[in-house]
Design an enzyme around this catalytic site. Structure first.
Site, short mmCIF file in Angstrom:
data_model
loop_
_atom_site.label_atom_id
_atom_site.label_comp_id
_atom_site.label_asym_id
_atom_site.label_seq_id
_atom_site.Cartn_x
_atom_site.Cartn_y
_atom_site.Cartn_z
N GLY A 92 35.87 30.39 34.51
CA GLY A 92 36.72 30.50 35.68
C GLY A 92 36.54 31.77 36.50
O GLY A 92 36.26 32.85 35.96
N TYR A 145 35.86 38.44 33.65
CA TYR A 145 35.94 36.98 33.62
C TYR A 145 34.63 36.41 34.16
O TYR A 145 33.96 37.02 34.99
CB TYR A 145 37.16 36.44 34.38
CG TYR A 145 37.35 36.82 35.83
CD1 TYR A 145 36.56 36.26 36.83
CD2 TYR A 145 38.35 37.70 36.20
CE1 TYR A 145 36.75 36.58 38.15
CE2 TYR A 145 38.56 38.04 37.54
CZ TYR A 145 37.76 37.47 38.50
OH TYR A 145 37.96 37.79 39.82
N CYS A 146 34.23 35.27 33.60
CA CYS A 146 32.96 34.62 33.92
C CYS A 146 31.78 35.61 33.84
O CYS A 146 31.05 35.80 34.80
CB CYS A 146 33.00 33.97 35.30
SG CYS A 146 31.69 32.75 35.58
N PRO A 147 31.60 36.26 32.66
CA PRO A 147 30.51 37.23 32.54
C PRO A 147 29.14 36.56 32.60
O PRO A 147 28.98 35.42 32.16
CB PRO A 147 30.76 37.86 31.16
CG PRO A 147 31.49 36.79 30.39
CD PRO A 147 32.33 36.08 31.40
N LYS A 158 32.79 45.64 37.51
CA LYS A 158 32.26 44.45 38.17
C LYS A 158 33.05 44.10 39.43
O LYS A 158 34.28 44.08 39.41
CB LYS A 158 32.29 43.27 37.19
CG LYS A 158 31.87 41.92 37.76
CD LYS A 158 31.87 40.87 36.67
CE LYS A 158 31.69 39.47 37.20
NZ LYS A 158 31.64 38.47 36.11
#
EC number: 2.3.1.204
Length: 279
Positions: A92, A145-147, A158
């Protein structure tokens, strides 16, 4: 030939501005539509900008979370976000008015490696911010999130994530750029989403253990006010500086027809997910 020359210098790019008025599912359907157009030589390369209201775009892996209903209720009832499942990427991401999405769509088959396609986007983003006194790194920020391998970060924080999708001979490389507001607050929301949707249960797939402090917006990282509209101008300036020939050719009748088919697929995918949720 270097990648900047191969993809931009004297190359035709069609600019499509979808920065207002679209639902997220429409955006993913348009990228598939343009990928097919480019793959079939019905269009030159496409660069598309898109912005959406408060929506969490879930990936395929997220749709298998054991308590997904509870996670989505948290997003919708407590945070005021919609949630949909996209057709690319596994996990996500957050979309809102402070986040700019850019899609680069160009022709490519197996001869175009995954890394090459990602690098094209990285080159463009680097060009956009070349006047800033910062170093933009590409490496996985594991607790975001969503690495992913091509996360973009400044000082290990990030601010952008990149995914790609290949459809009928076309490659769509999609990036979200967290520009305005707080990147860490968005990450905190996703941390809480996974906590609600997992409830400590062990799963075969390893979902991200999010540390909100490892994510930030460009506004924070550059320590100055910067707006989404500013970055859209930087995009167009960068394309021209790289030698691209820009046009704004309208969407064709054939593309509208294909778009309707791709949009229907997005609706069907999300309807199936909703059927499984105990709302």
């Amino acid at each position: 030939m270097d990648l900047a020359t191969k993809y931009f210098n004297q190359i035709n790019w069609r600019y499509v501005d979808h920065s207002s008025g679209l639902e997220p599912m429409q955006s993913f359907a348009f990228d598939d539509t343009f990928s097919e157009s480019v793959g079939k030589d019905l269009s030159c390369n496409v660069v598309r900008t898109w912005i959406h209201q408060h929506t969490v775009i879930l990936g395929i892996h997220d749709s298998r979370l054991p308590f997904l209903s509870d996670g989505i209720r948290f997003l919708t009832d407590e945070q005021g976000y919609n949630a949909i499942v996209r057709n690319s990427g596994g996990l996500g991401v957050v979309l809102d008015q402070g986040i700019l999405n850019i899609s680069l769509i160009f022709k490519g088959q197996t001869e175009t490696t995954i890394d090459e396609a990602f690098t094209v986007m990285y080159l463009l983003i680097s060009k956009m911010f070349e006047d800033e006194d910062v170093s933009i790194d590409t490496k996985e920020i594991e607790q975001s999130y969503c690495p992913g391998k091509f996360d973009l970060s400044i000082n290990d924080k990030k601010f952008a994530g990149i995914s790609q999708r290949r459809v009928r001979g076309g490659i769509a490389v999609q990036i979200y750029l967290c520009i305005e507001g707080s990147g860490s607050e968005r990450a905190l929301m996703m941390q809480q989403f996974y906590q609600r949707a997992l409830k400590g249960q062990t799963t075969k797939f390893h979902y991200p253990d999010i540390d909100p402090s490892c994510m930030a917006s460009l506004e924070t990282l550059l320590n100055r006010e910067i707006k989404v509209q500013d970055v859209m101008f930087l995009l167009l300036y960068a394309l021209k500086d790289l030698g691209a020939n820009l046009n704004m050719d309208p969407i064709t009748e054939d593309e509208w027809t294909r778009y309707e088919g791709y949009y229907d697929k997005m609706l069907e995918r999300n309807a199936k997910i909703n059927e499984k949720l105990d709302f």
